[in-house]
Design a protein around this motif. Structure first.
Motif, PDB file in Angstrom:
ATOM      1  N   GLU A  16      -8.640   0.723  -2.797  1.00  0.00           N
ATOM      2  CA  GLU A  16      -9.418   1.117  -3.970  1.00  0.00           C
ATOM      3  C   GLU A  16      -8.586   1.107  -5.243  1.00  0.00           C
ATOM      4  O   GLU A  16      -9.108   0.907  -6.332  1.00  0.00           O
ATOM      5  CB  GLU A  16     -10.049   2.484  -3.737  1.00  0.00           C
ATOM      6  N   ASN A  17      -7.282   1.338  -5.098  1.00  0.00           N
ATOM      7  CA  ASN A  17      -6.384   1.320  -6.248  1.00  0.00           C
ATOM      8  C   ASN A  17      -5.023   0.792  -5.782  1.00  0.00           C
ATOM      9  O   ASN A  17      -4.123   1.582  -5.458  1.00  0.00           O
ATOM     10  CB  ASN A  17      -6.260   2.717  -6.861  1.00  0.00           C
ATOM     11  N   PRO A  18      -4.869  -0.530  -5.714  1.00  0.00           N
ATOM     12  CA  PRO A  18      -3.634  -1.115  -5.163  1.00  0.00           C
ATOM     13  C   PRO A  18      -2.349  -0.630  -5.839  1.00  0.00           C
ATOM     14  O   PRO A  18      -1.313  -0.571  -5.198  1.00  0.00           O
ATOM     15  CB  PRO A  18      -3.833  -2.614  -5.369  1.00  0.00           C
ATOM     16  N   SER A  19      -2.415  -0.248  -7.114  1.00  0.00           N
ATOM     17  CA  SER A  19      -1.203   0.212  -7.795  1.00  0.00           C
ATOM     18  C   SER A  19      -0.709   1.548  -7.235  1.00  0.00           C
ATOM     19  O   SER A  19       0.425   1.938  -7.485  1.00  0.00           O
ATOM     20  CB  SER A  19      -1.437   0.324  -9.299  1.00  0.00           C
ATOM     21  N   GLU A  20      -1.542   2.245  -6.469  1.00  0.00           N
ATOM     22  CA  GLU A  20      -1.138   3.500  -5.845  1.00  0.00           C
ATOM     23  C   GLU A  20      -0.707   3.319  -4.391  1.00  0.00           C
ATOM     24  O   GLU A  20      -0.516   4.296  -3.672  1.00  0.00           O
ATOM     25  CB  GLU A  20      -2.281   4.517  -5.931  1.00  0.00           C
ATOM     26  N   SER A  21      -0.556   2.078  -3.951  1.00  0.00           N
ATOM     27  CA  SER A  21      -0.084   1.807  -2.595  1.00  0.00           C
ATOM     28  C   SER A  21       1.355   2.286  -2.451  1.00  0.00           C
ATOM     29  O   SER A  21       2.090   2.386  -3.430  1.00  0.00           O
ATOM     30  CB  SER A  21      -0.180   0.308  -2.297  1.00  0.00           C
ATOM     31  N   GLU A  22       1.751   2.586  -1.212  1.00  0.00           N
ATOM     32  CA  GLU A  22       3.092   3.112  -0.954  1.00  0.00           C
ATOM     33  C   GLU A  22       3.865   2.215   0.005  1.00  0.00           C
ATOM     34  O   GLU A  22       3.318   1.732   0.985  1.00  0.00           O
ATOM     35  CB  GLU A  22       2.999   4.491  -0.304  1.00  0.00           C
ATOM     36  N   MET A  23       5.149   2.032  -0.273  1.00  0.00           N
ATOM     37  CA  MET A  23       6.026   1.339   0.658  1.00  0.00           C
ATOM     38  C   MET A  23       6.498   2.391   1.668  1.00  0.00           C
ATOM     39  O   MET A  23       7.137   3.373   1.289  1.00  0.00           O
ATOM     40  CB  MET A  23       7.222   0.721  -0.055  1.00  0.00           C
ATOM     41  N   ILE A  24       6.143   2.211   2.927  1.00  0.00           N
ATOM     42  CA  ILE A  24       6.526   3.194   3.934  1.00  0.00           C
ATOM     43  C   ILE A  24       7.786   2.783   4.696  1.00  0.00           C
ATOM     44  O   ILE A  24       8.501   3.630   5.211  1.00  0.00           O
ATOM     45  CB  ILE A  24       5.369   3.504   4.901  1.00  0.00           C
ATOM     46  N   LEU A  25       8.067   1.486   4.742  1.00  0.00           N
ATOM     47  CA  LEU A  25       9.312   0.972   5.324  1.00  0.00           C
ATOM     48  C   LEU A  25       9.801  -0.171   4.444  1.00  0.00           C
ATOM     49  O   LEU A  25       9.115  -1.186   4.319  1.00  0.00           O
ATOM     50  CB  LEU A  25       9.087   0.424   6.738  1.00  0.00           C
ATOM     51  N   PRO A  26      10.970  -0.032   3.817  1.00  0.00           N
ATOM     52  CA  PRO A  26      11.462  -1.142   3.002  1.00  0.00           C
ATOM     53  C   PRO A  26      11.921  -2.305   3.880  1.00  0.00           C
ATOM     54  O   PRO A  26      12.441  -2.106   4.978  1.00  0.00           O
ATOM     55  CB  PRO A  26      12.634  -0.535   2.240  1.00  0.00           C
ATOM     56  N   ALA A  27      11.699  -3.519   3.408  1.00  0.00           N
ATOM     57  CA  ALA A  27      12.185  -4.702   4.112  1.00  0.00           C
ATOM     58  C   ALA A  27      13.694  -4.792   3.946  1.00  0.00           C
ATOM     59  O   ALA A  27      14.260  -4.303   2.972  1.00  0.00           O
ATOM     60  CB  ALA A  27      11.516  -5.949   3.556  1.00  0.00           C
ATOM     61  N   LYS A  28      14.333  -5.409   4.911  1.00  0.00           N
ATOM     62  CA  LYS A  28      15.785  -5.589   4.865  1.00  0.00           C
ATOM     63  C   LYS A  28      16.097  -7.075   4.745  1.00  0.00           C
ATOM     64  O   LYS A  28      15.623  -7.881   5.545  1.00  0.00           O
ATOM     65  CB  LYS A  28      16.424  -5.031   6.131  1.00  0.00           C
ATOM     66  N   ALA A  29      16.873  -7.428   3.739  1.00  0.00           N
ATOM     67  CA  ALA A  29      17.255  -8.827   3.535  1.00  0.00           C
ATOM     68  C   ALA A  29      18.243  -9.257   4.615  1.00  0.00           C
ATOM     69  O   ALA A  29      19.085  -8.477   5.056  1.00  0.00           O
ATOM     70  CB  ALA A  29      17.880  -9.002   2.170  1.00  0.00           C
ATOM     71  N   ARG A  30      18.106 -10.512   5.036  1.00  0.00           N
ATOM     72  CA  ARG A  30      19.040 -11.095   6.007  1.00  0.00           C
ATOM     73  C   ARG A  30      19.504 -12.437   5.479  1.00  0.00           C
ATOM     74  O   ARG A  30      18.732 -13.189   4.901  1.00  0.00           O
ATOM     75  CB  ARG A  30      18.351 -11.299   7.352  1.00  0.00           C
ATOM     76  N   ASP A  31      20.768 -12.740   5.710  1.00  0.00           N
ATOM     77  CA  ASP A  31      21.323 -14.016   5.275  1.00  0.00           C
ATOM     78  C   ASP A  31      21.139 -15.120   6.305  1.00  0.00           C
ATOM     79  O   ASP A  31      21.259 -16.296   5.993  1.00  0.00           O
ATOM     80  CB  ASP A  31      22.814 -13.871   4.961  1.00  0.00           C
TER      81      ASP A  31
END
Length: 68
Positions: A16-31
């Protein structure tokens, strides 16, 4: 499990309001690429195969092309 194995993040989407979405697990960069998992998914998922073909074309030529 996917986060621990592959660094995949997660978002709790508020449709209903995408700007209020929450990141619950951050992604981890891999090389590096997990080629064993990549090859397994290529065999199981035709859409993923198409995506990898687009990435391969870009990596080899620098040319961006539409999937369609």
């Amino acid at each position: 499990m996917l986060s621990a194995l592959h660094g995949i993040g997660g978002i709790l989407l508020n449709p209903e309001n995408p700007s209020e979405s929450e990141m619950i697990l951050p992604a981890k960069a891999r090389d590096d690429v997990d080629w064993q998992s990549t090859n397994r998914i290529l065999l199981e998922n035709e859409d993923f195969r198409g995506f990898i073909e687009l990435v391969s074309t870009y990596y080899q030529t620098g040319r961006v092309r539409s999937r369609y």
